[in-house]
Design a protein around this motif. Sequence first.
Motif, PDB file in Angstrom:
ATOM      1  N   TYR A  72     -24.813 -10.862 -56.603  1.00  5.67           N
ATOM      2  CA  TYR A  72     -23.817  -9.825 -56.845  1.00  5.67           C
ATOM      3  C   TYR A  72     -22.439 -10.469 -56.810  1.00  5.67           C
ATOM      4  CZ  TYR A  72     -27.632  -6.583 -55.895  1.00  5.67           C
ATOM      5  OH  TYR A  72     -28.823  -5.901 -55.938  1.00  5.67           O
ATOM      6  N   THR A  73     -21.715 -10.382 -57.937  1.00  4.95           N
ATOM      7  CA  THR A  73     -20.403 -11.009 -58.038  1.00  4.95           C
ATOM      8  C   THR A  73     -19.324  -9.933 -58.091  1.00  4.95           C
ATOM      9  OG1 THR A  73     -21.330 -12.888 -59.250  1.00  4.95           O
ATOM     10  CG2 THR A  73     -18.951 -12.556 -59.400  1.00  4.95           C
ATOM     11  N   VAL A  74     -18.301 -10.102 -57.263  1.00  9.65           N
ATOM     12  CA  VAL A  74     -17.200  -9.140 -57.216  1.00  9.65           C
ATOM     13  C   VAL A  74     -16.527  -9.061 -58.580  1.00  9.65           C
ATOM     14  CG1 VAL A  74     -15.007  -8.551 -56.104  1.00  9.65           C
ATOM     15  CG2 VAL A  74     -16.833  -9.665 -54.773  1.00  9.65           C
ATOM     16  N   LYS A  75     -16.304  -7.856 -59.059  1.00 11.06           N
ATOM     17  CA  LYS A  75     -15.675  -7.670 -60.367  1.00 11.06           C
ATOM     18  C   LYS A  75     -14.245  -8.195 -60.363  1.00 11.06           C
ATOM     19  CE  LYS A  75     -18.497  -3.718 -61.820  1.00 11.06           C
ATOM     20  NZ  LYS A  75     -18.519  -2.294 -62.236  1.00 11.06           N
ATOM     21  N   ASP A  76     -13.808  -8.646 -61.531  1.00 12.63           N
ATOM     22  CA  ASP A  76     -12.504  -9.302 -61.655  1.00 12.63           C
ATOM     23  C   ASP A  76     -11.360  -8.442 -61.155  1.00 12.63           C
ATOM     24  OD1 ASP A  76     -13.621 -11.578 -62.656  1.00 12.63           O
ATOM     25  OD2 ASP A  76     -13.164 -11.147 -64.761  1.00 12.63           O
ATOM     26  N   ARG A  77     -11.433  -7.158 -61.393  1.00  8.03           N
ATOM     27  CA  ARG A  77     -10.294  -6.319 -61.010  1.00  8.03           C
ATOM     28  C   ARG A  77     -10.100  -6.251 -59.495  1.00  8.03           C
ATOM     29  NH1 ARG A  77     -13.788  -2.575 -63.359  1.00  8.03           N
ATOM     30  NH2 ARG A  77     -14.740  -1.014 -61.974  1.00  8.03           N
ATOM     31  N   TYR A  78     -11.136  -6.607 -58.730  1.00 10.07           N
ATOM     32  CA  TYR A  78     -11.001  -6.650 -57.272  1.00 10.07           C
ATOM     33  C   TYR A  78     -10.731  -8.070 -56.776  1.00 10.07           C
ATOM     34  CZ  TYR A  78     -12.954  -2.003 -57.683  1.00 10.07           C
ATOM     35  OH  TYR A  78     -13.161  -0.684 -58.036  1.00 10.07           O
ATOM     36  N   ARG A  79     -10.945  -9.050 -57.630  1.00  8.64           N
ATOM     37  CA  ARG A  79     -10.725 -10.439 -57.234  1.00  8.64           C
ATOM     38  C   ARG A  79      -9.294 -10.906 -57.492  1.00  8.64           C
ATOM     39  NH1 ARG A  79     -15.425 -14.008 -59.946  1.00  8.64           N
ATOM     40  NH2 ARG A  79     -14.239 -15.638 -58.904  1.00  8.64           N
ATOM     41  N   LYS A  80      -8.652 -10.354 -58.500  1.00  6.81           N
ATOM     42  CA  LYS A  80      -7.421 -10.959 -59.006  1.00  6.81           C
ATOM     43  C   LYS A  80      -6.241 -10.904 -58.034  1.00  6.81           C
ATOM     44  CE  LYS A  80      -6.199  -6.846 -61.729  1.00  6.81           C
ATOM     45  NZ  LYS A  80      -5.952  -6.350 -63.098  1.00  6.81           N
ATOM     46  N   SER A  81      -6.252  -9.968 -57.091  1.00  7.54           N
ATOM     47  CA  SER A  81      -5.132  -9.893 -56.150  1.00  7.54           C
ATOM     48  C   SER A  81      -5.459 -10.529 -54.801  1.00  7.54           C
ATOM     49  CB  SER A  81      -4.714  -8.436 -55.940  1.00  7.54           C
ATOM     50  OG  SER A  81      -5.823  -7.668 -55.516  1.00  7.54           O
ATOM     51  N   VAL A  82      -6.583 -11.248 -54.737  1.00  6.00           N
ATOM     52  CA  VAL A  82      -6.984 -11.930 -53.501  1.00  6.00           C
ATOM     53  C   VAL A  82      -6.862 -13.439 -53.706  1.00  6.00           C
ATOM     54  CG1 VAL A  82      -8.811 -12.251 -51.793  1.00  6.00           C
ATOM     55  CG2 VAL A  82      -8.619 -10.061 -52.993  1.00  6.00           C
ATOM     56  N   THR A  83      -6.129 -14.101 -52.827  1.00  4.58           N
ATOM     57  CA  THR A  83      -6.002 -15.555 -52.884  1.00  4.58           C
ATOM     58  C   THR A  83      -6.512 -16.159 -51.580  1.00  4.58           C
ATOM     59  OG1 THR A  83      -3.737 -15.492 -52.025  1.00  4.58           O
ATOM     60  CG2 THR A  83      -4.005 -15.451 -54.420  1.00  4.58           C
ATOM     61  N   PHE A  84      -7.079 -17.358 -51.683  1.00  6.96           N
ATOM     62  CA  PHE A  84      -7.670 -18.021 -50.520  1.00  6.96           C
ATOM     63  C   PHE A  84      -6.986 -19.352 -50.261  1.00  6.96           C
ATOM     64  CE2 PHE A  84     -10.932 -15.205 -52.170  1.00  6.96           C
ATOM     65  CZ  PHE A  84     -11.454 -14.636 -51.018  1.00  6.96           C
ATOM     66  N   SER A  85      -6.787 -19.667 -48.987  1.00  2.76           N
ATOM     67  CA  SER A  85      -6.210 -20.960 -48.623  1.00  2.76           C
ATOM     68  C   SER A  85      -6.658 -21.348 -47.217  1.00  2.76           C
ATOM     69  CB  SER A  85      -4.684 -20.920 -48.693  1.00  2.76           C
ATOM     70  OG  SER A  85      -4.174 -19.966 -47.787  1.00  2.76           O
ATOM     71  N   LYS A  86      -6.566 -22.639 -46.945  1.00  2.63           N
ATOM     72  CA  LYS A  86      -6.973 -23.151 -45.634  1.00  2.63           C
ATOM     73  C   LYS A  86      -5.882 -22.875 -44.608  1.00  2.63           C
ATOM     74  CE  LYS A  86      -8.607 -27.318 -43.269  1.00  2.63           C
ATOM     75  NZ  LYS A  86      -8.920 -28.764 -43.399  1.00  2.63           N
ATOM     76  N   HIS A  87      -6.308 -22.437 -43.408  1.00  3.71           N
ATOM     77  CA  HIS A  87      -5.357 -22.173 -42.333  1.00  3.71           C
ATOM     78  C   HIS A  87      -6.076 -22.252 -40.995  1.00  3.71           C
ATOM     79  CE1 HIS A  87      -2.893 -19.717 -39.554  1.00  3.71           C
ATOM     80  NE2 HIS A  87      -1.877 -20.217 -40.244  1.00  3.71           N
ATOM     81  N   ASP A  88      -5.447 -22.938 -40.042  1.00  6.28           N
ATOM     82  CA  ASP A  88      -5.972 -23.074 -38.682  1.00  6.28           C
ATOM     83  C   ASP A  88      -5.164 -22.154 -37.771  1.00  6.28           C
ATOM     84  OD1 ASP A  88      -6.678 -23.834 -36.117  1.00  6.28           O
ATOM     85  OD2 ASP A  88      -6.530 -25.984 -36.488  1.00  6.28           O
ATOM     86  N   LEU A  89      -5.813 -21.148 -37.220  1.00  3.76           N
ATOM     87  CA  LEU A  89      -5.119 -20.175 -36.376  1.00  3.76           C
ATOM     88  C   LEU A  89      -4.487 -20.811 -35.144  1.00  3.76           C
ATOM     89  CD1 LEU A  89      -7.620 -17.175 -36.433  1.00  3.76           C
ATOM     90  CD2 LEU A  89      -5.352 -17.238 -37.479  1.00  3.76           C
ATOM     91  N   LEU A  90      -5.037 -21.917 -34.712  1.00  2.00           N
ATOM     92  CA  LEU A  90      -4.556 -22.531 -33.475  1.00  2.00           C
ATOM     93  C   LEU A  90      -3.400 -23.502 -33.699  1.00  2.00           C
ATOM     94  CD1 LEU A  90      -8.005 -23.219 -31.823  1.00  2.00           C
ATOM     95  CD2 LEU A  90      -6.365 -21.437 -31.194  1.00  2.00           C
ATOM     96  N   ASN A  91      -3.257 -24.021 -34.910  1.00  2.00           N
ATOM     97  CA  ASN A  91      -2.280 -25.091 -35.121  1.00  2.00           C
ATOM     98  C   ASN A  91      -1.270 -24.853 -36.244  1.00  2.00           C
ATOM     99  OD1 ASN A  91      -3.291 -27.020 -33.115  1.00  2.00           O
ATOM    100  ND2 ASN A  91      -5.104 -27.130 -34.422  1.00  2.00           N
TER     101      ASN A  91
END
Length: 262
Positions: free
Chosen positions: A170-189
């Motif tokens: 099941y793949t999330v439809k484009d209209r729900y993906r386009k406003s979501v961005t992902f990046s690496k982040h360490d909550l502690l540092n």
Amino acid sequence: MHEDYNVFVKRVHHKYGIDLSLYKQKQMMRRTRSFYERYGFLSYEDFFMLGLTVDGEMEKRFIDRITINVSEFYRNRERWMDLRRLVLPELVAQNEALTIWSAACSTGEEAYTLRTLFSDQPKRDIKIIATDIDELVLLKAKRATYSSKSLRELLPHEVTEYFNNEGDNYTVKDRYRKSVTFSKHDLLNDRYMKGVHLITCRNVLIYFTEEAKDRILKRFVSSLTDGGFLFVGSTEQIFSPERYGLETYGSFIYRKTPLHEQ
């Protein structure tokens, strides 16, 4: 055993920048020990020197293991419905543009859940920033393809609305993906962003020591706009939220007290 573990913690921190001492010790010892025993190692020393140091694939699997990646869409659905009922109307009424942070997002289910909550606000400027320390899970999150197990809290019409189905995937439809961005982040540092209207960080804080949890909560509050919201997991109640400049707004939902400064 504890001395062996303490040396291992220092080595992991030096090599990967992940400070295991800020996680609850008994839980993390159990997690790491079960991992290395599965591969036939007898001690933390042997595991680090003969395993992690020489085997890149084992490194990836180990980091995935210790960063605790368990997620699904609408996990603890009743709490998400509380968020929709109590928080979304106020956010939408008071802001033309929204910045939302899905912290420790794992494989992305939480971030996309947030986007679907705003499905009846198609013209609203919504930016969802999803972060995690584990680059492998971020890759999966960006692909946005999941098994039916991740969708078990969804109603049938929601599955049809939010996903394209191909066999068992099941793949999330484009209209729900386009406003979501992902990046690496360490909550502690790492540095925390500013001007966030809503932060979700669910089923993660329970793994940290009280000292680390306190530090993270203070930094979350500094990230929020005045009147912004923090949504945590169903086992992560914040006692005495006022000491962080928060007020209880609903079950596991907290609001930053207006004009609060950290």
